[in-house]
Each structure stands twice: as structure tokens, then as C-alpha cells.
Write a protein that holds these residues in place. Structure first.
Motif, PDB file in Angstrom:
ATOM      1  N   ALA A   1      61.053  45.858  44.225  1.00  0.00           N
ATOM      2  CA  ALA A   1      61.015  45.845  42.960  1.00  0.00           C
ATOM      3  C   ALA A   1      59.942  44.819  42.379  1.00  0.00           C
ATOM      4  N   GLU A   2      59.965  43.686  42.991  1.00  0.00           N
ATOM      5  CA  GLU A   2      59.026  42.864  42.359  1.00  0.00           C
ATOM      6  C   GLU A   2      57.536  43.197  42.674  1.00  0.00           C
ATOM      7  N   GLY A   3      57.259  43.845  43.826  1.00  0.00           N
ATOM      8  CA  GLY A   3      56.055  44.143  44.378  1.00  0.00           C
ATOM      9  C   GLY A   3      55.392  45.387  43.531  1.00  0.00           C
ATOM     10  N   ILE A   4      56.477  46.261  43.356  1.00  0.00           N
ATOM     11  CA  ILE A   4      56.044  47.374  42.517  1.00  0.00           C
ATOM     12  C   ILE A   4      55.706  46.957  41.025  1.00  0.00           C
ATOM     13  N   GLY A   5      56.691  45.897  40.316  1.00  0.00           N
ATOM     14  CA  GLY A   5      56.251  45.470  39.177  1.00  0.00           C
ATOM     15  C   GLY A   5      54.621  44.791  39.086  1.00  0.00           C
ATOM     16  N   GLN A   6      54.549  43.934  40.146  1.00  0.00           N
ATOM     17  CA  GLN A   6      53.272  43.417  40.205  1.00  0.00           C
ATOM     18  C   GLN A   6      52.050  44.361  40.182  1.00  0.00           C
ATOM     19  N   LYS A   7      52.458  45.430  41.199  1.00  0.00           N
ATOM     20  CA  LYS A   7      51.301  46.583  41.163  1.00  0.00           C
ATOM     21  C   LYS A   7      50.950  47.391  40.011  1.00  0.00           C
ATOM     22  N   LEU A   8      52.050  47.500  39.269  1.00  0.00           N
ATOM     23  CA  LEU A   8      52.157  48.198  37.921  1.00  0.00           C
ATOM     24  C   LEU A   8      51.267  47.360  36.761  1.00  0.00           C
ATOM     25  N   GLN A   9      51.881  46.083  37.097  1.00  0.00           N
ATOM     26  CA  GLN A   9      51.024  45.101  35.952  1.00  0.00           C
ATOM     27  C   GLN A   9      49.554  44.951  36.192  1.00  0.00           C
ATOM     28  N   ALA A  10      49.242  44.925  37.406  1.00  0.00           N
ATOM     29  CA  ALA A  10      47.727  45.023  37.916  1.00  0.00           C
ATOM     30  C   ALA A  10      46.753  46.191  37.281  1.00  0.00           C
ATOM     31  N   LEU A  11      47.670  47.388  37.437  1.00  0.00           N
ATOM     32  CA  LEU A  11      47.051  48.615  37.077  1.00  0.00           C
ATOM     33  C   LEU A  11      47.044  48.540  35.580  1.00  0.00           C
ATOM     34  N   LEU A  12      47.908  47.878  34.746  1.00  0.00           N
ATOM     35  CA  LEU A  12      47.648  47.972  33.402  1.00  0.00           C
ATOM     36  C   LEU A  12      47.026  46.938  32.610  1.00  0.00           C
ATOM     37  N   THR A  13      46.547  45.623  33.545  1.00  0.00           N
ATOM     38  CA  THR A  13      46.028  44.655  33.148  1.00  0.00           C
ATOM     39  C   THR A  13      44.456  44.719  33.340  1.00  0.00           C
ATOM     40  N   TYR A  14      43.586  44.220  32.538  1.00  0.00           N
ATOM     41  CA  TYR A  14      42.128  43.844  32.936  1.00  0.00           C
ATOM     42  C   TYR A  14      41.776  42.963  33.768  1.00  0.00           C
ATOM     43  N   ASP A  15      41.090  43.106  34.749  1.00  0.00           N
ATOM     44  CA  ASP A  15      40.704  42.077  35.520  1.00  0.00           C
ATOM     45  C   ASP A  15      39.249  41.875  35.745  1.00  0.00           C
ATOM     46  N   SER A  16      38.685  40.960  35.121  1.00  0.00           N
ATOM     47  CA  SER A  16      37.109  40.738  35.149  1.00  0.00           C
ATOM     48  C   SER A  16      36.498  40.886  36.669  1.00  0.00           C
ATOM     49  N   THR A  17      37.093  40.371  37.558  1.00  0.00           N
ATOM     50  CA  THR A  17      36.540  40.304  38.914  1.00  0.00           C
ATOM     51  C   THR A  17      36.718  41.797  39.650  1.00  0.00           C
ATOM     52  N   SER A  18      37.495  42.676  38.852  1.00  0.00           N
ATOM     53  CA  SER A  18      37.714  43.999  39.707  1.00  0.00           C
ATOM     54  C   SER A  18      37.676  45.017  38.648  1.00  0.00           C
ATOM     55  N   PRO A  19      36.567  45.370  38.088  1.00  0.00           N
ATOM     56  CA  PRO A  19      36.542  46.449  37.041  1.00  0.00           C
ATOM     57  C   PRO A  19      36.664  47.726  37.800  1.00  0.00           C
ATOM     58  N   LEU A  20      37.074  48.635  37.107  1.00  0.00           N
ATOM     59  CA  LEU A  20      37.222  49.865  37.383  1.00  0.00           C
ATOM     60  C   LEU A  20      36.069  50.645  37.462  1.00  0.00           C
ATOM     61  N   ILE A  21      35.496  51.250  38.750  1.00  0.00           N
ATOM     62  CA  ILE A  21      34.365  52.068  38.821  1.00  0.00           C
ATOM     63  C   ILE A  21      34.458  53.272  39.507  1.00  0.00           C
ATOM     64  N   PHE A  22      33.505  54.115  39.576  1.00  0.00           N
ATOM     65  CA  PHE A  22      33.755  55.399  40.089  1.00  0.00           C
ATOM     66  C   PHE A  22      33.710  55.434  41.702  1.00  0.00           C
ATOM     67  N   SER A  23      33.270  54.290  42.194  1.00  0.00           N
ATOM     68  CA  SER A  23      33.233  54.362  43.915  1.00  0.00           C
ATOM     69  C   SER A  23      34.401  53.516  44.440  1.00  0.00           C
ATOM     70  N   SER A  24      35.243  53.201  43.382  1.00  0.00           N
ATOM     71  CA  SER A  24      36.440  52.440  44.104  1.00  0.00           C
ATOM     72  C   SER A  24      37.566  53.386  44.289  1.00  0.00           C
ATOM     73  N   GLY A  25      38.409  53.076  45.288  1.00  0.00           N
ATOM     74  CA  GLY A  25      39.448  53.582  45.712  1.00  0.00           C
ATOM     75  C   GLY A  25      40.744  54.029  44.791  1.00  0.00           C
ATOM     76  N   LEU A  26      40.768  52.899  43.835  1.00  0.00           N
ATOM     77  CA  LEU A  26      41.501  53.139  42.570  1.00  0.00           C
ATOM     78  C   LEU A  26      41.153  54.215  41.569  1.00  0.00           C
ATOM     79  N   PHE A  27      39.851  54.241  41.199  1.00  0.00           N
ATOM     80  CA  PHE A  27      39.434  55.247  40.431  1.00  0.00           C
ATOM     81  C   PHE A  27      39.539  56.454  40.963  1.00  0.00           C
ATOM     82  N   LEU A  28      39.174  56.808  42.217  1.00  0.00           N
ATOM     83  CA  LEU A  28      39.636  58.089  42.757  1.00  0.00           C
ATOM     84  C   LEU A  28      40.896  58.519  42.961  1.00  0.00           C
TER      85      LEU A  28
END
Length: 500
Positions: A5-32
Motif C-alpha cells: 500500500a505504501e508503494g502504491i501511495g508513493q507511486k500515486l504521489q509521484a504521479l501527482l507531484t512535479y519533479d524538476s528532474t523528470s518532466p513529463l515529455i512525449f517520448s517518455s513511457g509515462l506520457f504514452l
């Protein structure tokens, strides 16, 4: 269960939080992954324009937040400011009031752009002139895409001032236009008069050809960006520009030619993906690149490179300065000033100003050449084959000289690389260098070969993908994603134009 549950929460937090070292870009797996989910819900709003507009706005703001953090509020400010100013321009009865309001729009937009983009530059110049510490200012973060959405917003108010456009009645429609995520952070710069009529189409129409072309453009964009551009950048170009004295003149020259291909594949790759994604959503964007290195003159180059910017500068700056209506000297001066400001738009550094000056002088000289030389042509299509070949060779190398200034971190790097090319070329090392960087040189050769192929070959490839069965299109997409995953580096490589 708790660690899971903690792992899921951390992933959800990462999904909803801005990270300057990992911007959301078209060629990333997350964006696809996110875009696939976005499309599933989007299809449910095919006949509900208001719900669709709100849904896309929310995703666009999320996309921009994941790219620039809290600075998504700037986008909201620009949308609110120009929406109301534009309505004031349209309703104003007096010419002086209309001029005042359009000047206010330009001042607000350029003021916002100037603060975030040029404050650090001006502070550095002041400290160099008057001593370190003369001005003390914290380093200002440049929000991703601000140069693009500011120009889009300005075109809206200026078009209304010129009576070429009627203002929107609904603020959400304007926010949709300004924040639409495919072109938000790196273009193309889409004009309001081209985009706004598409916003409330009901139902959304996505033809088989649109879907197939969207898939084709996304695949070619991924190939250009994640396979060609990123690979030659990390494994060759960056090394040359970082330490030019460690490399021979041949390697420095190859680094410049490599960067010319890198920036083209990076930027046109983004544009391809943006146009393709928009097509999958039922929207058409204008073409932004048209094989620019086939250009036989510098004028033709700017008709083929970053078309949305060059036409924007022409329509809103060059023509506003007087264009070619005030005599020859004024025309040449307007060209030079337009390109100087275009260079400054790209970045707050002397090398960008010199890059703009090079292109401005070249454009002015070419216009003079057309005037004084009988039979001189503006584009390669009008030339004989050998004249065109010579023109392409000369234009390409002139553009590459500009790219050297554009890419180098300082003018000292420019000087060092030119010194190596002219005084330490070391031709006997060429076979060894090519063998040592076999993969890089193979990709560079393949990239230029694909770029220079006749247009009918590209059209045939498009038809092959567009008319392929959907199952085959899905297989092609999966194969491209797999190939990208095999070649890409461990770190996300942002698009070059994110920093402009």
C-alpha cells in the motif's frame, strides 16, 4: 500488505507531484501510458463539447504542471488577461482606446516573457560592466513553453485588433486554445483563427486517414527524437562541444553536422508528435517543418524551418515594422531587426543574438542578390540541378555555422572549434574516428539520407502506414516503443526547445 500500500501511495504521489528532474515529455513511457488512458475517456465525450473541453483543459493543466510545476498559474494568468483585453479591444469605440488595449496586451505578455527569460541575462551584463555584486538577484527559473504560449496569446489579441478575428464568448474556450497540451510546451505556434473554429466541433470527427496519419507522425517523431537525436547527442555531439580541444578538426566538424541533425530531429520530432497527437484528438495543426536542409537559399530555409515561428515573425513583427513597403534599405533593416529579435527569442545570450544577426544579414544579402543578379532564384525548385546542388551545399554550411553559435556554451567554444577545423583537421584519423563511432556515424548518415529523400518516398511511407490495418498500426507502434526502450539512455532527455 502495508508495504504494498505504501508503494502504491508513493507511486500515486509521484504521479501527482512535479519533479524538476523528470518532466513529463512525449517520448517518455509515462506520457504514452497516460495518453492511452486519456484517449479512452476522451472518446466518451465525442458528442459532448463542453465536457470534452473541460476534460482536455484539466489534462493540459496537469501536463503543464508536470513540466513546470507551480508556473502553470502563469498560463492561467495569460489566458485570463488576454481574454478580457481582447473583448475590450473588440468593443472599444475609439481607435486610441483599441491601440492602448493592444499595447497593454503586448506589454503584459512581453513583460512576463522578459522577466522570466531575460532578467538573469541583464543582471549578468550589469555585473560584468559595473562589477560583481552590482545587482544581486536569485537565478530565475524559466517556465517551459512560455515563449510559445505567449506568442500564441499575442497573436489572438493582435488579430482582433486588426479585425481579422472575433473574440470568443467563453473563457474556457480560450483557455482550451492556449493550454491545449500537444503544442503547449514547444509548438507549433498555432494561430487562433486556425484553431478556434475546431474547438466546438460536434461530434469530434476522426477519419481513418486522420488516425493513420496521427500514428505515422507519432512513430516518426519518436524515431527522430528518441533514436537519432538522443543517441548522437549523448554519444558524440555533447562530448565534442564540451571539450573541443580533445578532438580533431574532423571530429569538431562532424560534431557540428551531427548537431544540425540532432536539433532538426529533436524539434521536428516534437512537432511531428504534437501534430500526430492532435490528429488523434480530431484537431489539425499546420505543418512546422518541410525538409529544411534541402533548401538551396537562406530564404527557402526559413520557409521550411520552424514554419510557425517564421510566419509569426513575418506577420506580427516584420510587417509591423514596415516590411518591404518603406524602401530597400528599410526592408533590409527590418529583416535584420526581425532576425535579431528572433535570435533573442531563442535565448538570452550573445551567441543567440549573433545567430540571429547571421541569418538576418544572410536574408538581406539574398534579397539584394535577387534584385541585382539577373536570373537569380528565391528557391531551389526554380533552379537548374547543378545550381540547386551548389545552393544546398552553401546554404547548409551557412546554417551549420549558425548552429555552431547556437549550440556552443560560449563564444570561446566557437573559436576553439573553428580553430580545430581549420588548423588541426587531421584527415589521416578519419577512418579511425568513423570506426570508433560506427553507430553514431551510421545514424547520422541514415538521418541525412532519410531527410534528403524525394518527397514521393516520404508520401509512399505515409500511405503505407495510413492505409495499414489497425492491428498492423498497433504492432508498428509497439515495435517502435520497444526499439526506443532498447536504445534510449537511462535519463530522460528533454526536448531542446523546452529551454526556449
Amino acid at each position: 500488505m502495508i508495504p504494498a500500500a505504501e508503494g502504491i501511495g508513493q507511486k500515486l504521489q509521484a504521479l501527482l507531484t512535479y519533479d524538476s528532474t523528470s518532466p513529463l515529455i512525449f517520448s517518455s513511457g509515462l506520457f504514452l501510458f497516460l495518453f492511452a488512458g486519456f484517449l479512452l475517456v476522451y472518446s466518451a465525450f465525442r458528442r459532448a463539447p463542453t465536457a470534452r473541453i473541460v476534460y482536455v483543459i484539466l489534462f493540459s493543466l496537469y501536463f503543464y504542471y508536470k513540466s513546470s510545476g507551480i508556473y502553470f498559474l502563469l498560463l492561467l494568468f495569460a489566458a485570463a488577461s488576454d481574454y478580457w483585453i481582447a473583448r475590450g479591444i473588440y468593443l472599444a469605440r475609439f481607435a486610441w482606446l483599441r491601440r492602448t488595449l493592444v499595447a497593454l496586451s503586448v506589454a503584459v505578455n512581453l513583460g512576463m516573457l522578459g522577466y522570466f527569460k531575460y532578467t538573469n541575462f541583464l543582471v549578468d551584463i550589469s555585473n560584468q560592466l559595473f562589477g560583481q555584486g552590482f545587482l544581486q538577484f536569485q537565478n530565475i527559473f524559466l517556465p517551459v513553453g512560455i515563449s510559445f504560449f505567449v506568442f500564441q496569446s499575442m497573436s489572438y489579441t493582435i488579430d482582433i485588433y486588426r479585425r481579422q478575428l472575433t473574440p470568443l464568448d467563453n473563457w474556457t474556450d480560450y483557455l482550451f486554445y492556449l493550454s491545449f497540451f500537444p503544442q503547449l510546451v514547444a509548438g507549433p505556434i498555432v494561430r487562433a483563427r486556425d484553431f478556434i473554429p475546431q474547438i466546438r466541433q460536434n461530434p469530434v470527427v476522426i477519419t481513418r486517414d486522420m488516425f493513420g496519419m496521427g500514428v505515422f507522425l507519432i512513430l516518426t517523431g519518436l524515431f527522430k527524437k528518441a533514436i537519432i537525436s538522443d543517441y548522437i547527442s549523448l554519444n558524440f555531439v555533447d562530448r565534442i562541444f564540451d571539450e573541443p580541444l580533445l578532438y580533431s578538426g574532423f571530429e569538431c566538424l562532424a560534431g557540428i553536422y551531427g548537431y544540425a541533425l540532432q536539433i532538426y530531429c529533436d524539434f521536428s520530432g516534437y512537432s511531428d508528435m504534437a501534430i500526430g497527437i492532435a490528429l488523434l484528438l480530431g484537431f489539425r495543426f499546420p505543418k512546422n517543418f518541410d525538409a529544411p536542409y534541402k533548401s538551396a537559399t537562406i530564404t527557402e530555409f526559413w520557409r521550411r524551418w520552424h514554419i510557425s515561428l517564421s510566419t509569426w515573425l513575418r506577420d506580427y513583427l516584420y510587417i509591423s515594422l514596415g516590411g518591404n513597403r518603406k524602401g530597400r534599405l528599410r526592408t533590409y533593416g527590418n529583416l535584420l531587426l526581425t532576425m535579431l529579435l528572433g535570435g533573442l527569442w531563442h535565448g538570452a545570450a550573445m551567441r543567440f543574438i549573433l545567430w540571429g544577426a547571421l541569418h538576418g544579414v544572410a536574408l538581406a544579402l539574398h534579397k539584394l542578390w535577387l534584385r541585382v543578379v539577373p536570373g537569380a532564384k528565391a528557391t531551389g525548385r526554380e533552379m537548374h540541378v547543378w545550381s540547386r546542388a551548389l545552393g544546398i551545399f552553401f546554404t547548409f554550411n551557412l546554417v551549420c555555422l549558425g548552429w555552431l553559435m547556437f549550440r556552443a556554451e560560449s563564444m570561446q567554444t566557437v573559436t576553439l572549434m573553428l580553430h580545430q577545423i581549420f588548423y588541426n583537421f587531421n584527415a589521416p584519423l578519419i577512418p579511425q574516428v568513423v570506426a570508433g563511432y560506427a553507430g553514431v556515424f551510421a545514424l547520422i548518415a541514415a538521418g541525412y539520407l532519410l531527410h534528403l529523400m524525394p518527397g514521393r518516398v516520404d508520401a509512399a511511407a505515409q500511405r503505407l502506414v495510413v492505409h495499414a490495418p489497425m492491428v498492423l498500426q498497433i504492432v508498428m507502434a509497439a515495435a517502435m516503443i520497444w526499439l526506443v526502450m532498447q536504445i534510449k539512455s537511462s535519463e530522460i532527455q528533454p526536448f531542446i526547445y523546452f529551454q526556449f
